[in-house]
Design a protein around this motif. Structure first.
Motif, PDB file in Angstrom:
ATOM      1  N   GLN A   8       0.856  -1.182   0.000  1.00 48.41           N
ATOM      2  CA  GLN A   8       0.000   0.000   0.000  1.00 48.41           C
ATOM      3  C   GLN A   8       0.898   1.239   0.000  1.00 48.41           C
ATOM      4  O   GLN A   8       1.766   1.366   0.852  1.00 48.41           O
ATOM      5  CB  GLN A   8      -0.880  -0.014   1.253  1.00 48.41           C
ATOM      6  N   PRO A  11      -0.864   3.573   3.812  1.00 47.94           N
ATOM      7  CA  PRO A  11      -2.041   2.948   4.429  1.00 47.94           C
ATOM      8  C   PRO A  11      -3.060   3.950   4.952  1.00 47.94           C
ATOM      9  O   PRO A  11      -4.242   3.654   5.006  1.00 47.94           O
ATOM     10  CB  PRO A  11      -1.456   2.116   5.569  1.00 47.94           C
ATOM     11  N   ASP A  55      -9.201  -3.294   3.302  1.00 45.80           N
ATOM     12  CA  ASP A  55      -7.845  -3.506   3.819  1.00 45.80           C
ATOM     13  C   ASP A  55      -6.826  -2.656   3.074  1.00 45.80           C
ATOM     14  O   ASP A  55      -5.831  -2.213   3.646  1.00 45.80           O
ATOM     15  CB  ASP A  55      -7.450  -4.979   3.704  1.00 45.80           C
ATOM     16  N   ARG A  56      -7.079  -2.443   1.797  1.00 44.49           N
ATOM     17  CA  ARG A  56      -6.112  -1.720   0.970  1.00 44.49           C
ATOM     18  C   ARG A  56      -6.824  -1.095  -0.226  1.00 44.49           C
ATOM     19  O   ARG A  56      -7.936  -1.481  -0.560  1.00 44.49           O
ATOM     20  CB  ARG A  56      -5.017  -2.660   0.488  1.00 44.49           C
TER      21      ARG A  56
END
Length: 164
Positions: A8, A11, A55-56
């Motif tokens: 990522q 984040p 999550d990403r």
């Protein structure tokens, strides 16, 4: 533990997704249109609206979010509400929209469309507006005819000009 093959970029950018969804909601852009604009599944946009984060995000999705925020900010720099919040969804006669809402152009062209619309807004902010379809059509058919009557050229004036 093996390294993530697609790390990522930042984040913390995932945390901005609900804010971007809220901005797009304010612009009266539907969930389905937001999903297309952001390059996300509809369920991710719906969940983000309620604070549930993925999550990403992929780099492409982050770029799309960034351009969406730029558009929102520039629209609010140019126009008061409610015009700023409805500009993307109202028909627009300017190039490149040609009667369609700017959102239609953005959804059709993706990131290049987001960039083009942002550039148009920046042009307006710089007080150098782009042309309308009518102006482009008139320019394409414009003809200049100069009909000089040279017989009047050598006529003496009643009061000749003198430099003193």
């Amino acid at each position: 533990m093996p390294a993530d093959p697609n790390p990522q970029p930042n984040p913390d950018l995932v945390n901005t997704l609900p804010v971007v969804v809220h901005l797009l909601d304010a612009q009266q852009i539907t969930t389905e249109q937001q999903a297309t604009l952001l390059g996300l599944p509809i369920r991710i946009v719906t969940r983000a609206r309620h604070g549930h984060l993925p999550d990403r995000l992929e780099p492409d999705q982050i770029v799309r979010m960034s351009w969406a925020v730029h558009l929102h900010v520039n629209l609010h720099r140019l126009y008061a509400e409610p015009v700023a919040d409805t500009w993307m969804t109202r028909p627009n006669g300017r190039h490149p929209f040609d009667g369609q809402p700017p959102l239609h152009y953005v959804l059709e062209h993706g990131i290049p469309g987001l960039m083009a619309v942002n550039n148009l807004l920046l042009s307006d902010l710089a007080d150098y507006p782009t042309t309308t379809l009518a102006e482009r059509t008139a320019a394409a058919t414009f003809t200049l005819t100069i009909n000089a009557d040279l017989t009047a050229w050598n006529q003496p004036t009643a009061k000749p000009h003198t430099d003193t």
